[in-house]
Design an enzyme around this catalytic site. Sequence first.
Site, PDB file in Angstrom:
ATOM      1  N   ASP A 332       9.081   6.099  -1.772  1.00  0.00           N
ATOM      2  CA  ASP A 332       8.652   4.706  -1.727  1.00  0.00           C
ATOM      3  C   ASP A 332       8.611   4.197  -3.168  1.00  0.00           C
ATOM      4  O   ASP A 332       8.956   4.934  -4.094  1.00  0.00           O
ATOM      5  CB  ASP A 332       7.267   4.578  -1.069  1.00  0.00           C
ATOM      6  CG  ASP A 332       6.159   5.217  -1.902  1.00  0.00           C
ATOM      7  OD1 ASP A 332       6.450   5.790  -2.968  1.00  0.00           O
ATOM      8  OD2 ASP A 332       4.988   5.131  -1.489  1.00  0.00           O
ATOM      9  N   ASP A 334       5.829   2.329  -5.815  1.00  0.00           N
ATOM     10  CA  ASP A 334       4.409   1.973  -5.941  1.00  0.00           C
ATOM     11  C   ASP A 334       4.195   1.011  -7.110  1.00  0.00           C
ATOM     12  O   ASP A 334       4.700   1.246  -8.206  1.00  0.00           O
ATOM     13  CB  ASP A 334       3.582   3.243  -6.208  1.00  0.00           C
ATOM     14  CG  ASP A 334       3.892   4.347  -5.217  1.00  0.00           C
ATOM     15  OD1 ASP A 334       3.436   4.246  -4.071  1.00  0.00           O
ATOM     16  OD2 ASP A 334       4.617   5.303  -5.570  1.00  0.00           O
ATOM     17  N   ASP A 422       4.370   0.292  -1.778  1.00  0.00           N
ATOM     18  CA  ASP A 422       2.907   0.253  -1.789  1.00  0.00           C
ATOM     19  C   ASP A 422       2.438  -0.655  -2.925  1.00  0.00           C
ATOM     20  O   ASP A 422       2.929  -0.538  -4.054  1.00  0.00           O
ATOM     21  CB  ASP A 422       2.303   1.652  -2.034  1.00  0.00           C
ATOM     22  CG  ASP A 422       2.423   2.547  -0.808  1.00  0.00           C
ATOM     23  OD1 ASP A 422       2.750   2.044   0.284  1.00  0.00           O
ATOM     24  OD2 ASP A 422       2.191   3.771  -0.955  1.00  0.00           O
TER      25      ASP A 422
HETATM   26  P1  UTP Z   1       3.162   8.799  -3.629  1.00  0.00           P
HETATM   27  O1  UTP Z   1       2.800   9.405  -2.317  1.00  0.00           O
HETATM   28  O2  UTP Z   1       3.886   7.512  -3.586  1.00  0.00           O
HETATM   29  O3  UTP Z   1       3.976   9.906  -4.420  1.00  0.00           O
HETATM   30  O4  UTP Z   1       1.811   8.629  -4.448  1.00  0.00           O
HETATM   31  P2  UTP Z   1       5.014   9.797  -5.629  1.00  0.00           P
HETATM   32  O5  UTP Z   1       4.518  10.707  -6.674  1.00  0.00           O
HETATM   33  O6  UTP Z   1       5.243   8.367  -6.010  1.00  0.00           O
HETATM   34  O7  UTP Z   1       6.330  10.418  -5.063  1.00  0.00           O
HETATM   35  P3  UTP Z   1       7.339   9.811  -3.974  1.00  0.00           P
HETATM   36  O8  UTP Z   1       6.879   8.444  -3.612  1.00  0.00           O
HETATM   37  O9  UTP Z   1       7.255  10.766  -2.816  1.00  0.00           O
HETATM   38  O10 UTP Z   1       8.669   9.819  -4.596  1.00  0.00           O
HETATM   39  C1  UTP Z   1       1.757   8.276  -5.819  1.00  0.00           C
HETATM   40  C2  UTP Z   1       0.397   8.564  -6.366  1.00  0.00           C
HETATM   41  O11 UTP Z   1      -0.534   7.644  -5.864  1.00  0.00           O
HETATM   42  C3  UTP Z   1      -1.679   8.289  -5.410  1.00  0.00           C
HETATM   43  C4  UTP Z   1      -1.248   9.692  -5.033  1.00  0.00           C
HETATM   44  O12 UTP Z   1      -2.289  10.603  -5.199  1.00  0.00           O
HETATM   45  C5  UTP Z   1      -0.123   9.954  -5.996  1.00  0.00           C
HETATM   46  O13 UTP Z   1      -0.619  10.596  -7.145  1.00  0.00           O
HETATM   47  N1  UTP Z   1      -2.206   7.565  -4.237  1.00  0.00           N
HETATM   48  C6  UTP Z   1      -1.391   7.268  -3.189  1.00  0.00           C
HETATM   49  C7  UTP Z   1      -3.523   7.182  -4.216  1.00  0.00           C
HETATM   50  O14 UTP Z   1      -4.262   7.446  -5.187  1.00  0.00           O
HETATM   51  N2  UTP Z   1      -4.013   6.512  -3.141  1.00  0.00           N
HETATM   52  C8  UTP Z   1      -3.243   6.217  -2.062  1.00  0.00           C
HETATM   53  O15 UTP Z   1      -3.723   5.602  -1.100  1.00  0.00           O
HETATM   54  C9  UTP Z   1      -1.889   6.591  -2.086  1.00  0.00           C
HETATM   55 MN    MN Z   2       5.660   6.840  -4.520  1.00  0.00          MN
END
Ligand code: UTP
Ligand code: MN
Length: 498
Positions: A332, A334, A422
């Site tokens: 995704d 973020d 997100d």
């Molecule tokens: P992601 O699940 O998006 O992972 O969470 P990523 O590292 O970007 O890898 P992809 O997306 O699989 O490529 C990103 C960060 O945001 C935090 C997670 O702990 C992670 O470190 N996070 C995510 C939160 O703190 N709260 C949430 O509700 C969701």
């Molecule tokens: Mn992500």
Amino acid sequence: MFHTPIAPRVRKRSRPAEAGAPRREGVKFEDVRLYLVERKMGCSRRSFLTQLARSKGFIVEDILSDVVTHIVSEDTQASSLWTWLKGCELKNLPSVHVLDISWFTDSMREGRPVAVETRHLIQVCDILPTFPGGPTATVSQYACQRRTTTENNNKIFTEAFEVLAESYEFNEIEGPCLAFRRAGSVLKSLTFEVRSLGDTQDLPCLGEHTKELIEEILRHGRSFEVEKILSDERYQTLKLFTSVFGVGPKTAEKWYRRGLRSFSDVLTEPSIQLNRMQQTGFLHYEDISRAVSKAEARALGNIIDEAVHAITLDAVIALTGGFRRGKEFGHDVDFIVTTPEPGRERSLLPDVTDRLEQQGILLYCDYQASTFDMSKLPCHRFEAMDHFAKCFLILRLEASKVEGGLNSTEEDSRGWRAVRVDLVSPPMDRYAFALLGWTGSRQFERDLRRFARLERRMLLDNHILYDKTKKEFLAATTEKDIFAHLGLEYIEPWQRNA
Ligand code: UTP
Ligand code: MN
């Protein structure tokens, strides 16, 4: 929580030899570029060793630059060497081998660059404040005291560990699950490939089980235990079901117990009521399970940037998550979006999603209003989620917006794809904590919190850093402030791929 696994893609680092450097006479090892550190070695010994190495077909650089892959030093004072190296401002220093002279002499004896082993390394020691008087050449047990780039030299092991961790996760056995994730994270941080069990001798977090697995893989190139799990029907089914957006391990387990094994089993089972999130997950399954590229992430950044600034001119937007860590692909994208105007951030996201809807690109929106209340903090029990306003979206991304086009299959002629995005909106004075928390990786975050708790008697989460001894909140406007409060050397986002 909404994690969708992606087929891993291997990124090949362009080696200096491919980068258009001139070929040299008598060179046998194009991939290895040495630099001999003159300090302690002295000028005449350095030039003697340089000639020796060149006569054996090695490339020895006269100048220390980013083309160098192996730095050799006779300076056994790791701290002074590293202080000097850091002053040289090399961009790829974390991926360079910093070696003592034993690696060089072994290589000269063999007439080829020998594999780098732990005993050859002169390791960063100034980021190990927790081992006063202990050995200097130690890899920390905490990911927040290691530098982990996206280049994983030990994929063969870490992928095996991840299968075991997942399998334990599906069976809700937390201890071994975390142990395998921790072990995998240690191996990811290594700048060399583990070639023998001896290479792992000084590494932390490797237990009996992990070492057995490493040994099996070293001997046979694969692991029987991992293959057994991969061919296990329950594992395969839970893996398949949890790959759907909105389906967690609990739901997957429930469906499995009912005897369901495939998507068509689920979709034709009359007693199953999919919620809105799961319906959307199935509807866009192909798109969402395909990796998002960096170019797509950039295009989405432009779309969000435009939308947020149309709502308020003083908006702040930051890319976070895996793409901030320099990943080439993600599941995704973020973003943190906020504004300096206190309280305004609470209603910002509904305005943003309204605008995206007007543009006809909002395919799905799960909005969670802010429940953030500073007076209820610090919270002493662990919470997976933070309390900021956030939304989990699926957006329609047009090919025309993406430089170089979409990451899609050849037969796909729609000209668009669905992508998971997100957005999180913390108040401005919480910005640094939210940015640090959302940048990840998950393992890096876990270890930051564990380090804060166990080594500093502090509580860290996505909202705050709290000093339990002084009973006070520590303020921070940048991530660097937070690392400094924790007494940690700053780790760049691209070094947090633990
Ligand atoms: P992601 O699940 O998006 O992972 O969470 P990523 O590292 O970007 O890898 P992809 O997306 O699989 O490529 C990103 C960060 O945001 C935090 C997670 O702990 C992670 O470190 N996070 C995510 C939160 O703190 N709260 C949430 O509700 C969701
Ligand atoms: Mn992500």
